[in-house]
Design a protein around this motif. Structure first.
Motif, PDB file in Angstrom:
ATOM      1  N   LYS A  50       0.848  -1.171   0.024  1.00 32.01           N
ATOM      2  CA  LYS A  50       0.120  -0.016  -0.094  1.00 32.01           C
ATOM      3  C   LYS A  50       0.904   1.212   0.034  1.00 32.01           C
ATOM      4  N   ALA A  51       0.370   2.355  -0.752  1.00 31.97           N
ATOM      5  CA  ALA A  51       1.179   3.601  -1.027  1.00 31.97           C
ATOM      6  C   ALA A  51       0.984   4.299   0.450  1.00 31.97           C
ATOM      7  N   VAL A  52       2.260   4.664   0.993  1.00 25.56           N
ATOM      8  CA  VAL A  52       2.135   5.509   2.239  1.00 25.56           C
ATOM      9  C   VAL A  52       2.775   6.699   2.426  1.00 25.56           C
ATOM     10  N   VAL A  53       2.495   7.645   3.158  1.00 20.91           N
ATOM     11  CA  VAL A  53       2.721   9.071   3.174  1.00 20.91           C
ATOM     12  C   VAL A  53       3.824   8.942   4.561  1.00 20.91           C
ATOM     13  N   GLU A  54       5.155   9.322   4.120  1.00 23.44           N
ATOM     14  CA  GLU A  54       6.120   9.476   5.361  1.00 23.44           C
ATOM     15  C   GLU A  54       5.781  10.610   6.084  1.00 23.44           C
ATOM     16  N   GLN A  55       5.376  10.364   7.492  1.00 21.66           N
ATOM     17  CA  GLN A  55       4.934  11.537   8.513  1.00 21.66           C
ATOM     18  C   GLN A  55       6.223  12.421   8.564  1.00 21.66           C
ATOM     19  N   PRO A  56       6.001  13.708   8.752  1.00 24.53           N
ATOM     20  CA  PRO A  56       7.319  14.817   8.792  1.00 24.53           C
ATOM     21  C   PRO A  56       7.319  14.854  10.386  1.00 24.53           C
ATOM     22  N   LYS A  57       8.657  15.013  10.664  1.00 28.08           N
ATOM     23  CA  LYS A  57       8.760  15.220  12.212  1.00 28.08           C
ATOM     24  C   LYS A  57       8.116  16.551  12.770  1.00 28.08           C
ATOM     25  N   GLY A  58       7.718  16.672  13.862  1.00 24.44           N
ATOM     26  CA  GLY A  58       7.209  17.741  14.565  1.00 24.44           C
ATOM     27  C   GLY A  58       8.538  18.653  14.891  1.00 24.44           C
ATOM     28  N   LEU A  59       7.965  19.773  15.560  1.00 19.67           N
ATOM     29  CA  LEU A  59       8.828  20.814  15.975  1.00 19.67           C
ATOM     30  C   LEU A  59       8.778  21.242  17.232  1.00 19.67           C
ATOM     31  N   TYR A  60       9.938  21.289  18.053  1.00 15.27           N
ATOM     32  CA  TYR A  60      10.092  21.961  19.511  1.00 15.27           C
ATOM     33  C   TYR A  60      10.820  23.282  19.302  1.00 15.27           C
ATOM     34  N   LEU A  61      10.086  24.146  19.438  1.00 18.27           N
ATOM     35  CA  LEU A  61      10.866  25.545  19.153  1.00 18.27           C
ATOM     36  C   LEU A  61      10.970  26.068  20.560  1.00 18.27           C
ATOM     37  N   TRP A  62      12.166  26.302  21.142  1.00 15.91           N
ATOM     38  CA  TRP A  62      12.274  26.844  22.456  1.00 15.91           C
ATOM     39  C   TRP A  62      13.258  28.109  22.216  1.00 15.91           C
ATOM     40  N   VAL A 155       1.012  15.727  13.573  1.00 12.97           N
ATOM     41  CA  VAL A 155       2.124  16.268  13.532  1.00 12.97           C
ATOM     42  C   VAL A 155       2.240  17.307  14.756  1.00 12.97           C
ATOM     43  N   ILE A 156       2.952  17.217  15.582  1.00 20.24           N
ATOM     44  CA  ILE A 156       2.976  18.297  16.691  1.00 20.24           C
ATOM     45  C   ILE A 156       4.055  19.251  16.647  1.00 20.24           C
ATOM     46  N   VAL A 157       3.566  20.501  16.754  1.00 17.75           N
ATOM     47  CA  VAL A 157       4.507  21.619  16.888  1.00 17.75           C
ATOM     48  C   VAL A 157       4.356  22.343  18.232  1.00 17.75           C
ATOM     49  N   THR A 158       5.211  22.816  18.740  1.00 20.50           N
ATOM     50  CA  THR A 158       5.197  23.447  20.101  1.00 20.50           C
ATOM     51  C   THR A 158       6.337  24.291  20.233  1.00 20.50           C
ATOM     52  N   THR A 159       5.924  25.505  21.067  1.00 18.04           N
ATOM     53  CA  THR A 159       6.739  26.258  21.568  1.00 18.04           C
ATOM     54  C   THR A 159       6.904  26.180  23.113  1.00 18.04           C
ATOM     55  N   SER A 160       8.130  26.597  23.484  1.00 20.78           N
ATOM     56  CA  SER A 160       8.420  26.384  25.071  1.00 20.78           C
ATOM     57  C   SER A 160       9.706  27.510  25.031  1.00 20.78           C
ATOM     58  N   ASN A 161       9.494  27.928  26.461  1.00 22.91           N
ATOM     59  CA  ASN A 161      10.886  28.606  27.024  1.00 22.91           C
ATOM     60  C   ASN A 161      11.999  27.627  27.548  1.00 22.91           C
ATOM     61  N   ASP A 182      13.161  11.901  25.670  1.00 18.23           N
ATOM     62  CA  ASP A 182      13.534  11.061  24.416  1.00 18.23           C
ATOM     63  C   ASP A 182      12.759  11.145  23.270  1.00 18.23           C
ATOM     64  N   LEU A 183      11.524  10.968  23.461  1.00 18.89           N
ATOM     65  CA  LEU A 183      10.530  10.787  22.403  1.00 18.89           C
ATOM     66  C   LEU A 183      10.639  12.323  21.544  1.00 18.89           C
ATOM     67  N   ILE A 184      10.585  13.245  22.370  1.00 15.42           N
ATOM     68  CA  ILE A 184      10.682  14.609  21.859  1.00 15.42           C
ATOM     69  C   ILE A 184      12.077  14.654  20.803  1.00 15.42           C
ATOM     70  N   LYS A 185      13.127  14.325  21.389  1.00 12.80           N
ATOM     71  CA  LYS A 185      14.190  14.482  20.309  1.00 12.80           C
ATOM     72  C   LYS A 185      14.426  13.373  19.433  1.00 12.80           C
ATOM     73  N   ASP A 186      13.573  12.123  19.234  1.00 15.15           N
ATOM     74  CA  ASP A 186      13.510  11.326  18.408  1.00 15.15           C
ATOM     75  C   ASP A 186      12.461  11.664  17.252  1.00 15.15           C
ATOM     76  N   ARG A 187      11.391  12.324  17.685  1.00 15.57           N
ATOM     77  CA  ARG A 187      10.080  12.461  16.657  1.00 15.57           C
ATOM     78  C   ARG A 187       9.953  13.883  16.410  1.00 15.57           C
ATOM     79  N   MET A 188      10.749  14.882  17.014  1.00 13.34           N
ATOM     80  CA  MET A 188      10.572  16.241  16.775  1.00 13.34           C
ATOM     81  C   MET A 188      11.922  16.739  16.446  1.00 13.34           C
TER      82      MET A 188
END
Length: 356
Positions: A50-62, A155-161, A182-188
């Motif tokens: 089956k055709a699949v779409v590669e999910q883009p990594k999210g972003l943790y912007l601090w 897809v999760i995008v977040t800001t943080s201080n 670890d999940l943040i660093k791996d998936r975002m």
């Protein structure tokens, strides 16, 4: 894909609404990477597969306060053509905890599953403002929550201080929280917005931030400040402290707006005021009355609130019945209030609260 985040940023600069900032410009590639990934066509990986779409990594912007994280998030959300939800992290986690409570009352075996189903239904992007974790109940669930949402294609995008390694720092049972980091660093993608400019402070620098008396002119001036700092709008921010809910009536981009009665007229204590100081970067507090025997308890809470804001370097904008030195001139506590009056004066200074 119509307009990219970079296109919208360039248009704001061309209109004079923004000034070019190399640190902000460096983030645009990450937002547009996500846009491109969301627009990608399914990739076929074999005749029978089956055709699949590669999910883009999210972003943790601090990064530091006032660097433009929320403004860039606004542009990113405006550039999306897929279903997106923008929400403050505190408000979102309160919604999750309420959903878990309902699922447990219904004796659902995995109480998180229906909550994730409800959030993820039809959603492609979840955009958070101000990720910070101080509550153990949130800390213990957020890893499973993010993993489940990502598994549903969100897809999760977040800001943080805070840098990810400082989330829930010194928290109870923090070792159980570390897999989430670890999940943040791996998936975002973790990106620091390292701008030397504090735009929020610059917008307030030299501006009046203490208005007296409380009248139509003061209200109009504070309305103008609120619109200038937030663009208007906002939504209630619900904080949960030891199982109790505390509501700030209006909140957007780290800026909260409330009346004296909303905060000091309630049965709140030091822990509540510390939670407020931790959750907001600017507090607009309106209608501070004269203080004395008739409202002694409210006055005591106000003193504690100012101490919490002062120590946390939260910028305060307020309207009051009189100048700080004349707010509390009779009754028990009037002498001690001199320290609070001094802090209120100091917090009006144009350079107060600036960091590095």
């Amino acid at each position: 894909m119509s307009q990219t985040t970079r296109d919208l940023y360039a248009a704001r600069i061309a209109s004079g609404d923004l000034h070019a900032d190399p640190a902000q410009e460096a983030v645009l590639a990450e937002f547009d990477r996500i846009l491109a990934g969301l627009d990608a066509k399914p990739e076929k990986r074999g005749f029978f597969r089956k055709a699949v779409v590669e999910q883009p990594k999210g972003l943790y912007l601090w990064g530091g306060v006032g660097r433009g994280k929320s403004m860039l998030m606004d542009l990113f959300v405006d550039s999306l053509s897929v279903p997106v939800r923008r929400v403050h992290f505190h408000a979102f986690m309160q919604e999750i905890q309420d959903g878990l409570h309902e699922a447990r009352k219904a004796h659902v075996e995995d109480s998180l599953a229906p909550v994730v189903d409800r959030v993820a239904d039809g959603l492609r992007v979840l955009a958070f403002d101000e990720m910070q974790i101080t509550d153990i109940a949130d800390a213990m669930i957020v890893g499973r929550l993010f993993d489940a949402l990502m598994a549903r294609g969100v897809v999760i995008v977040t800001t943080s201080n805070r840098v990810p390694d400082d989330l829930y720092k010194n928290g109870l049972n923090r070792q159980l929280f570390l897999p989430f980091i670890d999940l943040i660093k791996d998936r975002m993608v973790v990106h620091e917005l390292d701008s030397p400019k504090d735009y929020r402070q610059n917008r307030l620098s030299g501006s009046r931030v203490y208005f007296t008396p409380v009248d139509a002119e003061a209200r109009a001036a504070i309305d103008r400040i609120w619109i200038d700092l937030t663009g208007g709008g906002g939504q209630p921010l619900v904080l949960t402290i030891k199982g109790r809910k505390l509501t700030l009536p209006a909140f957007r981009n780290g800026i909260a707006r409330a009346s004296f009665h909303d905060i000091c007229g309630q049965m709140l204590g030091p822990g509540d005021f510390l939670a407020i100081a931790d959750a907001v970067k600017v507090l607009i507090l309106e209608n501070i009355p004269r203080l004395g025997r008739s409202n002694f308890n409210e006055a005591k809470r106000f003193v504690t609130l100012i101490d919490a804001l002062y120590e946390a370097k939260v910028r305060l904008i307020c309207s009051a019945a009189d100048e700080p030195e004349s707010l509390y001139i009779e009754g028990d506590g009037a002498f001690e209030f001199q320290r609070t009056a001094s802090r209120l004066r100091e917090m009006q200074d144009a350079d107060w609260g600036k960091t590095g």
